[in-house]
Design an enzyme around this catalytic site. Structure first.
Site, PDB file in Angstrom:
ATOM      1  N   GLY A 207       0.834  -1.195   0.000  1.00 34.36           N
ATOM      2  CA  GLY A 207       0.000   0.000   0.000  1.00 34.36           C
ATOM      3  C   GLY A 207       0.867   1.243   0.000  1.00 34.36           C
ATOM      4  O   GLY A 207       2.007   1.220  -0.452  1.00 34.36           O
ATOM      5  N   CYS A 208       0.336   2.304   0.525  1.00 34.18           N
ATOM      6  CA  CYS A 208       1.048   3.580   0.583  1.00 34.18           C
ATOM      7  C   CYS A 208       2.369   3.416   1.326  1.00 34.18           C
ATOM      8  O   CYS A 208       2.401   2.904   2.442  1.00 34.18           O
ATOM      9  CB  CYS A 208       0.175   4.615   1.287  1.00 34.18           C
ATOM     10  SG  CYS A 208       1.028   6.173   1.590  1.00 34.18           S
TER      11      CYS A 208
END
Length: 173
Positions: free
Chosen positions: A9-10
């Site tokens: 993810g981020c």
């Protein structure tokens, strides 16, 4: 010193998690797995580069093992959602492990199989390490520098709570 390269993810979230682990000397946010050389954040966010947001982790294997880092990685993101983590959607947010050697590959395969044996539908990509491109300077140590930023304030604290509750024995003092 060993290295690990994970995407979950981020990269702000993943970086914030691994900076808490003892034996982790450095975490560098960046991009890997795509076809564009020296991509920018804007290019990666558009989804055309095929790069994932990743973190390069430099760690002391005398203090924390690669398998322990894998356990933290799988516990602090959702490895069952394809190209998505929460509200972040796109191939740049895919769950990915890039391995540097055969031992890392085998450790990752073992961890993934253990999770699958627990009836989890793991979609984490496992591939040899491609070229890693460090992200722009403003992305490095992002949560440490911007703890009250809206996205960080929403997305990172739950991951850190999970980290503290499940992996207290791996935390820096």
């Amino acid at each position: 010193m060993q290295q690990a390269l994970f995407g979950g993810g981020c990269f702000w979230c993943v970086e914030a998690v691994f900076l808490q682990i003892r034996g982790v000397e450095k975490v560098t946010s960046g991009y890997a797995g795509g076809h564009t050389t020296h991509p920018t954040y804007e290019q990666v966010c558009q989804g055309d580069t095929q790069h994932a947001e990743v973190v390069l982790i430099d760690f002391d294997e005398q203090q924390v093992t690669y398998s322990q880092l894998l356990d933290v990685f799988f516990a602090t993101h959702d490895p069952t959602t394809l190209n998505r983590q929460g509200n972040d959607i796109g191939t740049q947010y895919r769950s990915v492990i890039y391995y540097f050697n055969e031992e890392q590959k085998q450790a990752a395969e073992h961890t993934i199989q253990t999770l699958k044996d627990d009836d989890l539908d793991i979609v984490t990509e496992l591939s040899p390490t491609p070229t890693f491109y460090p992200a722009e300077d403003y992305h490095q140590n992002y949560y440490e520098k911007n703890p009250s930023q809206g996205y960080c304030n929403f997305a990172i604290p739950p991951k850190l709570l999970k980290l503290h509750s499940k992996f207290q024995h791996l935390m820096k003092n």
